[in-house]
Design a protein around this motif. Structure first.
Motif, PDB file in Angstrom:
ATOM      1  N   GLU A   1      92.211  73.742  37.753  1.00 63.29           N
ATOM      2  CA  GLU A   1      90.758  73.955  37.778  1.00 63.29           C
ATOM      3  C   GLU A   1      90.041  72.892  36.952  1.00 63.29           C
ATOM      4  O   GLU A   1      89.019  72.337  37.380  1.00 63.29           O
ATOM      5  N   ILE A   2      90.586  72.574  35.779  1.00 65.43           N
ATOM      6  CA  ILE A   2      89.956  71.568  34.914  1.00 65.43           C
ATOM      7  C   ILE A   2      89.943  70.206  35.605  1.00 65.43           C
ATOM      8  O   ILE A   2      88.930  69.498  35.616  1.00 65.43           O
ATOM      9  N   ALA A   3      91.087  69.845  36.224  1.00 63.94           N
ATOM     10  CA  ALA A   3      91.178  68.546  36.887  1.00 63.94           C
ATOM     11  C   ALA A   3      90.253  68.481  38.100  1.00 63.94           C
ATOM     12  O   ALA A   3      89.586  67.471  38.345  1.00 63.94           O
ATOM     13  N   THR A   4      90.206  69.568  38.872  1.00 65.90           N
ATOM     14  CA  THR A   4      89.368  69.574  40.075  1.00 65.90           C
ATOM     15  C   THR A   4      87.888  69.531  39.693  1.00 65.90           C
ATOM     16  O   THR A   4      87.084  68.857  40.340  1.00 65.90           O
ATOM     17  N   ARG A   5      87.528  70.257  38.647  1.00 61.07           N
ATOM     18  CA  ARG A   5      86.132  70.195  38.160  1.00 61.07           C
ATOM     19  C   ARG A   5      85.769  68.768  37.752  1.00 61.07           C
ATOM     20  O   ARG A   5      84.677  68.281  38.061  1.00 61.07           O
ATOM     21  N   ALA A   6      86.698  68.110  37.044  1.00 61.41           N
ATOM     22  CA  ALA A   6      86.432  66.734  36.600  1.00 61.41           C
ATOM     23  C   ALA A   6      86.220  65.811  37.798  1.00 61.41           C
ATOM     24  O   ALA A   6      85.315  64.972  37.808  1.00 61.41           O
ATOM     25  N   ALA A   7      87.063  65.961  38.833  1.00 63.96           N
ATOM     26  CA  ALA A   7      86.920  65.122  40.034  1.00 63.96           C
ATOM     27  C   ALA A   7      85.573  65.353  40.697  1.00 63.96           C
ATOM     28  O   ALA A   7      84.917  64.408  41.165  1.00 63.96           O
ATOM     29  N   ALA A   8      85.135  66.634  40.741  1.00 62.36           N
ATOM     30  CA  ALA A   8      83.838  66.944  41.360  1.00 62.36           C
ATOM     31  C   ALA A   8      82.686  66.415  40.513  1.00 62.36           C
ATOM     32  O   ALA A   8      81.727  65.834  41.038  1.00 62.36           O
ATOM     33  N   ASN A   9      82.753  66.599  39.190  1.00 61.64           N
ATOM     34  CA  ASN A   9      81.664  66.148  38.308  1.00 61.64           C
ATOM     35  C   ASN A   9      81.517  64.630  38.312  1.00 61.64           C
ATOM     36  O   ASN A   9      80.403  64.104  38.249  1.00 61.64           O
ATOM     37  N   LEU A  10      82.647  63.931  38.412  1.00 62.18           N
ATOM     38  CA  LEU A  10      82.618  62.465  38.409  1.00 62.18           C
ATOM     39  C   LEU A  10      82.444  61.874  39.808  1.00 62.18           C
ATOM     40  O   LEU A  10      82.393  60.656  39.960  1.00 62.18           O
ATOM     41  N   ARG A  11      82.363  62.781  40.815  1.00 64.32           N
ATOM     42  CA  ARG A  11      82.175  62.364  42.216  1.00 64.32           C
ATOM     43  C   ARG A  11      83.235  61.347  42.654  1.00 64.32           C
ATOM     44  O   ARG A  11      82.933  60.330  43.279  1.00 64.32           O
ATOM     45  N   ILE A  12      84.462  61.641  42.282  1.00 66.98           N
ATOM     46  CA  ILE A  12      85.575  60.769  42.661  1.00 66.98           C
ATOM     47  C   ILE A  12      85.867  60.956  44.149  1.00 66.98           C
ATOM     48  O   ILE A  12      86.011  62.089  44.615  1.00 66.98           O
TER      49      ILE A  12
ATOM     50  N   HIS B   1      94.356  61.849  52.665  1.00 67.19           N
ATOM     51  CA  HIS B   1      95.259  60.702  52.504  1.00 67.19           C
ATOM     52  C   HIS B   1      95.514  60.394  51.029  1.00 67.19           C
ATOM     53  O   HIS B   1      96.382  59.575  50.707  1.00 67.19           O
ATOM     54  N   LEU B   2      94.741  61.069  50.140  1.00 68.45           N
ATOM     55  CA  LEU B   2      94.878  60.814  48.702  1.00 68.45           C
ATOM     56  C   LEU B   2      95.468  62.003  47.946  1.00 68.45           C
ATOM     57  O   LEU B   2      96.266  61.824  47.034  1.00 68.45           O
ATOM     58  N   ILE B   3      95.015  63.212  48.308  1.00 71.11           N
ATOM     59  CA  ILE B   3      95.460  64.418  47.598  1.00 71.11           C
ATOM     60  C   ILE B   3      95.822  65.482  48.630  1.00 71.11           C
ATOM     61  O   ILE B   3      95.438  65.376  49.792  1.00 71.11           O
ATOM     62  N   PRO B   4      96.569  66.531  48.225  1.00 73.23           N
ATOM     63  CA  PRO B   4      96.950  67.586  49.174  1.00 73.23           C
ATOM     64  C   PRO B   4      95.726  68.234  49.838  1.00 73.23           C
ATOM     65  O   PRO B   4      94.645  68.318  49.246  1.00 73.23           O
ATOM     66  N   ALA B   5      95.936  68.724  51.059  1.00 70.34           N
ATOM     67  CA  ALA B   5      94.830  69.276  51.853  1.00 70.34           C
ATOM     68  C   ALA B   5      94.179  70.468  51.168  1.00 70.34           C
ATOM     69  O   ALA B   5      92.955  70.649  51.244  1.00 70.34           O
ATOM     70  N   HIS B   6      94.967  71.315  50.470  1.00 72.56           N
ATOM     71  CA  HIS B   6      94.371  72.499  49.837  1.00 72.56           C
ATOM     72  C   HIS B   6      93.431  72.104  48.696  1.00 72.56           C
ATOM     73  O   HIS B   6      92.441  72.790  48.431  1.00 72.56           O
TER      74      HIS B   6
END
Length: 421
Positions: A327-338, A343-348
């Motif tokens: 959750e922490i990592a996914t939040r960071a990816a969303a906040n930083l608009r990565i 093709h980069l990360i798992p579908a889920h």
């Protein structure tokens, strides 16, 4: 071998006389077939062009008589055949692309003098008046007895309505109508849409009112309809949900969802930035998604949904302490608009990021949050609002998510202060 299209026969000698062609084609039927050759006892292969003014047809010899083919725009149904004698260019347009390709192939074989047994030859006879009529643009079939079973739909159709025919599925013949702009299949028994309906690359209006639809496929939402579809009527069906990919249909201007069984609207409905008319009356909506605030509508109808007066103290707690690392990592990816993708990360994980919620503080939360609902006057998102209920109200509950206890506490404090004032 026959071909129906628009034809203009242009003489290459006209410019030398200071003249030019009229630049407009006539509807015609082109045939390739055998005809007695006056200069020889043998028969030769000719191209015959029949129009409304000359149904008997003008004939042009093909063997060793084609100087060049111009086929840059054959996929658009256009091509030109340049003859040596007479010095004319036969300009073809508004033809079915596949039929045109086959016709040009046959003409090329005839020019090379190929064995006639390998050529799909036709009889060179005058055509009927109906064969050279202008192509049909509109067709309405309103009863089962009028539905074509053995003949195809005119390929030139731009508007097709087939209603009250008890269709249980979309006829695949309709999906070959590449010029189709409006498809009305209302008042049938269609349960499922084929993913290939997205192959109708010009389709801007799709009407499926009063059918038996139970789902809208993700493939349809990710098809070429993303760039063309402006009007979608799927009212009076059996839909309970719409896929998150539904909001990829970003050209939508008018969306009708009335009289279904929808329990929620698409999470990212606010991405439909061009949407001006939305009706979702008589569904099972308990609350609107938070993204609903981003809409800017001309007309909104949500009458007859079981909305409940929201209470900020009523909430759903989906927080754990500490937060999981994912959750922490996914939040960071969303906040930083990565940027992300399968093709980069798992579908889920892609699906999680697609459904990221935005807290009052502006930060994202994914699968761990506190959810409540707040009341919103629908005039904030629409110029005209149909009353939500018989009591004359125009307020509806909108979901709100919080990424932490502190954000939820600040919200409650501000709500309490507003209540005191």
């Amino acid at each position: 071998m026959k071909l129906q299209c628009d034809v203009e026969v242009v003489s290459r000698l006209l410019p030398s006389y200071g003249m030019r062609g009229r630049g407009k084609g006539s509807r015609a039927v082109l045939s390739i077939g055998k005809h007695p050759d006056k200069s020889s006892p043998r028969t030769s292969i000719y191209l015959m062009i029949c129009t409304a003014k000359d149904r008997a047809g003008a004939k042009y010899k093909l063997k060793d008589n084609i100087e060049k083919f111009f086929t840059w725009f054959v996929e658009e149904g256009k091509a030109t055949v340049r003859l040596k004698e007479p010095a004319v260019d036969i300009c073809l347009s508004k033809a079915d692309a596949n039929s045109l390709k086959n016709f040009l192939s046959a003409a090329r074989l005839a020019d090379r003098g190929s064995d006639t047994s390998s050529l799909p030859l036709s009889t060179l006879t005058p055509v009927r008046a109906r064969d050279v009529e202008q192509p049909k643009k509109k067709l309405a079939i309103m009863s089962k007895k009028d539905y074509p079973l053995t003949s195809n739909f005119p390929y030139s159709l731009e508007q097709l309505q087939v209603s009250y025919c008890k269709l249980s599925r979309v006829d695949m013949r309709m999906l070959s109508l590449k010029a189709l702009r409006k498809l009305d299949l209302s008042n049938n028994h269609i349960k499922k849409l084929p993913a290939t309906i997205g192959d109708l690359s010009c389709l801007s209006e799709l009407v499926l009112h009063n059918n038996h639809l139970e789902a809208v496929s993700e493939a349809l939402c990710l098809s070429t309809l993303q760039r063309t579809l402006q009007v979608l009527d799927i009212s009076q069906n059996r839909l309970r949900t719409l896929p998150s990919q539904f909001c990829q249909l970003r050209e939508l201007i008018n969306l009708k969802l009335d009289d279904n069984e929808l329990v929620c609207l698409p999470f990212h409905i606010g991405r439909l930035s061009k949407l001006k008319y939305l009706s979702a009356a008589h569904n099972q909506l308990a609350a609107l998604p938070g993204d609903f605030r981003k809409l800017s509508l001309e007309n909104l109808d949500l009458f007859g949904n079981p909305f409940v007066q929201p209470n900020p103290l009523d909430h759903t707690m989906k927080l754990t302490f500490p937060l999981p690392l994912q959750e922490i990592a996914t939040r960071a990816a969303a906040n930083l608009r990565i940027p992300y993708g399968p093709h980069l990360i798992p579908a889920h994980l892609c699906r999680d990021l697609d459904l990221a919620k935005t807290c009052d503080c502006g930060r994202a939360c994914i699968n761990f949050y506190i959810k409540t609902a707040v009341s919103m006057n629908l005039h904030q998102v629409s110029h005209t609002v149909v009353l939500v209920d018989d009591m004359g109200g125009t307020d509806a509950p909108v979901q709100q998510h919080f990424c932490s206890l502190s954000c939820y506490s600040e919200f409650l404090d501000s709500s309490l202060q507003r209540g005191i004032r």
